[in-house]
Write a protein that holds these residues in place. Structure first.
Motif, short mmCIF file in Angstrom:
data_model
loop_
_atom_site.label_atom_id
_atom_site.label_comp_id
_atom_site.label_asym_id
_atom_site.label_seq_id
_atom_site.Cartn_x
_atom_site.Cartn_y
_atom_site.Cartn_z
N ARG A 121 74.47 13.69 74.37
CA ARG A 121 73.55 13.08 73.42
C ARG A 121 73.12 11.69 73.86
N ALA A 122 74.07 10.92 74.41
CA ALA A 122 73.75 9.57 74.87
C ALA A 122 72.65 9.60 75.93
N ASP A 123 72.79 10.49 76.91
CA ASP A 123 71.78 10.59 77.96
C ASP A 123 70.42 10.99 77.38
N GLN A 124 70.42 11.92 76.44
CA GLN A 124 69.17 12.34 75.82
C GLN A 124 68.51 11.19 75.07
N LEU A 125 69.32 10.40 74.37
CA LEU A 125 68.80 9.25 73.64
C LEU A 125 68.26 8.19 74.60
N LEU A 129 64.46 6.91 74.64
CA LEU A 129 64.21 5.49 74.35
C LEU A 129 63.82 4.70 75.60
N GLN A 130 63.61 5.42 76.72
CA GLN A 130 63.21 4.79 77.98
C GLN A 130 64.21 3.72 78.42
N LEU A 131 65.49 4.08 78.29
CA LEU A 131 66.57 3.17 78.64
C LEU A 131 67.46 3.73 79.74
N ILE A 132 67.13 4.94 80.21
CA ILE A 132 68.03 5.65 81.11
C ILE A 132 68.23 4.90 82.44
N ASP A 133 67.21 4.22 82.94
CA ASP A 133 67.33 3.53 84.23
C ASP A 133 68.21 2.28 84.14
N ASP A 134 68.44 1.81 82.92
CA ASP A 134 69.24 0.59 82.73
C ASP A 134 70.54 0.87 81.99
N ALA A 135 70.87 2.13 81.80
CA ALA A 135 72.02 2.48 80.96
C ALA A 135 73.35 2.03 81.54
N ASP A 136 73.40 1.80 82.84
CA ASP A 136 74.66 1.41 83.48
C ASP A 136 74.70 -0.08 83.84
N ARG A 137 73.78 -0.84 83.27
CA ARG A 137 73.80 -2.29 83.42
C ARG A 137 74.50 -2.91 82.21
N PRO A 138 75.19 -4.06 82.37
CA PRO A 138 75.82 -4.72 81.22
C PRO A 138 74.78 -5.15 80.18
N ARG A 147 68.22 -4.34 73.78
CA ARG A 147 69.38 -4.41 72.88
C ARG A 147 69.12 -3.63 71.60
N LYS A 148 67.91 -3.78 71.06
CA LYS A 148 67.58 -3.05 69.84
C LYS A 148 67.63 -1.54 70.08
N LYS A 149 67.12 -1.10 71.23
CA LYS A 149 67.13 0.33 71.54
C LYS A 149 68.55 0.84 71.74
N THR A 150 69.41 0.02 72.33
CA THR A 150 70.82 0.40 72.50
C THR A 150 71.49 0.56 71.14
N ALA A 151 71.24 -0.37 70.25
CA ALA A 151 71.81 -0.28 68.90
C ALA A 151 71.30 0.95 68.16
N LEU A 152 70.02 1.29 68.35
CA LEU A 152 69.45 2.47 67.69
C LEU A 152 70.09 3.74 68.26
N ALA A 153 70.30 3.79 69.57
CA ALA A 153 70.96 4.95 70.18
C ALA A 153 72.35 5.14 69.60
N ALA A 154 73.11 4.05 69.46
CA ALA A 154 74.46 4.13 68.91
C ALA A 154 74.43 4.59 67.45
N ALA A 155 73.42 4.15 66.70
CA ALA A 155 73.33 4.51 65.30
C ALA A 155 72.97 5.99 65.10
N LEU A 156 72.24 6.57 66.05
CA LEU A 156 71.78 7.96 65.91
C LEU A 156 72.73 8.97 66.55
N LEU A 157 73.67 8.50 67.35
CA LEU A 157 74.49 9.39 68.18
C LEU A 157 75.19 10.48 67.38
N HIS A 158 75.73 10.15 66.23
CA HIS A 158 76.51 11.12 65.45
C HIS A 158 75.65 11.91 64.47
#
Length: 256
Positions: A121-125, A129-138, A147-158
């Motif tokens: 699910r994380a990869d799909q999100l 959210l066009q964040l896949i190329d930066d998903a492994d950066r701090p 940051r907002k997109k990361t927070a939204l991904a975490a909120a939708l994961l479950h």
């Protein structure tokens, strides 16, 4: 303001009261949010919006009243209510030293998701959210929009049924904002409900089909966006409802 209860409301608030010392933040606030809606929660600074959102997610303990999320009482069934809720708060609650992938998967662990499900699910999100190329950066090196997109991904994961967003597009560039709006549309098409707290009337007017106006800790107007607007701009309706007046700038003639 009284309104008849909705038969199907994933969020029900009754008589919510909260004091901070001698200041009353919430004054028997009551609200029903229709299922499947994008519900805009608006009000002046200090009106009680943020206190309401934080009460729903259990970060603030009310002095009176009740909150139900998808049938779970927040006060007596906190775990059930939290399982049904996703939230993006302002300011953001992120672990800066983690990558987005680590952070979102950690949230999946806390939610009790299977590792394989959480990872997929994380990869799909991230892709959506066009964040896949930066998903492994701090996260510490991310822009505000990332940051907002990361927070939204975490909120939708479950796959929550109710998504609470506090100023979700504040400081977000137009491209990121459009991507996030697309995600919210997809979430609602699957039966989810969004509650969006914002100061930006134009944004609320574009995104939300229902609106609740909070003033001095009470809901003073609620209904569909079209019912409240009646052909006017939402900003003008908002100013009328809360009784705001234009500032007197006559003493500032030196600015001219």
């Amino acid at each position: 303001m009284w309104a008849p209860p909705l038969a199907d409301a994933p969020l029900r608030i009754r008589g919510l009261t909260k004091w901070f010392g001698d200041k009353q933040a919430l004054d028997e606030l009551s609200l029903d949010v229709p299922a499947g809606s994008c519900f805009g929660l608006v009000g002046p600074n200090g009106s009680g919006k943020s206190t309401t959102v934080r009460s729903i997610v259990g970060l603030v303990r009310p002095d009176g009243g009740s909150i139900e999320v998808c049938g779970h009482d927040v006060g007596t069934d906190t775990q059930g209510a939290r399982a049904a809720t996703g939230v993006v708060l302002d300011p953001l609650q992120l672990f800066e030293r983690l990558t987005a992938r680590e952070f979102v998967r950690t949230m999946g662990d806390l939610r009790g998701l299977d590792d394989e499900v959480s990872s997929g699910r994380a990869d799909q999100l991230f892709v959506a959210l066009q964040l896949i190329d930066d998903a492994d950066r701090p996260i510490s090196g991310y822009s505000h929009g990332m940051r907002k997109k990361t927070a939204l991904a975490a909120a939708l994961l479950h796959r929550p049924r109710l998504l609470l967003l506090d100023e979700p597009f504040e400081g977000v560039d137009p491209v990121s904002a459009r991507t996030m709006r697309s995600m919210l549309d997809r979430f609602r098409s699957g039966g989810g409900t969004v509650v969006l707290s914002s100061h930006v009337m134009d944004l609320v007017e574009r995104l939300c089909d229902h609106i609740g106006v909070i003033h001095q800790g009470r809901v003073v107007a609620t209904g569909t966006t079209e019912e409240l607007r009646r052909g006017r701009r939402l900003e003008d309706v908002f100013i009328d409802v809360v009784g705001a007046t234009d500032s007197d700038t006559t003493s500032l003639d030196w600015l001219g």
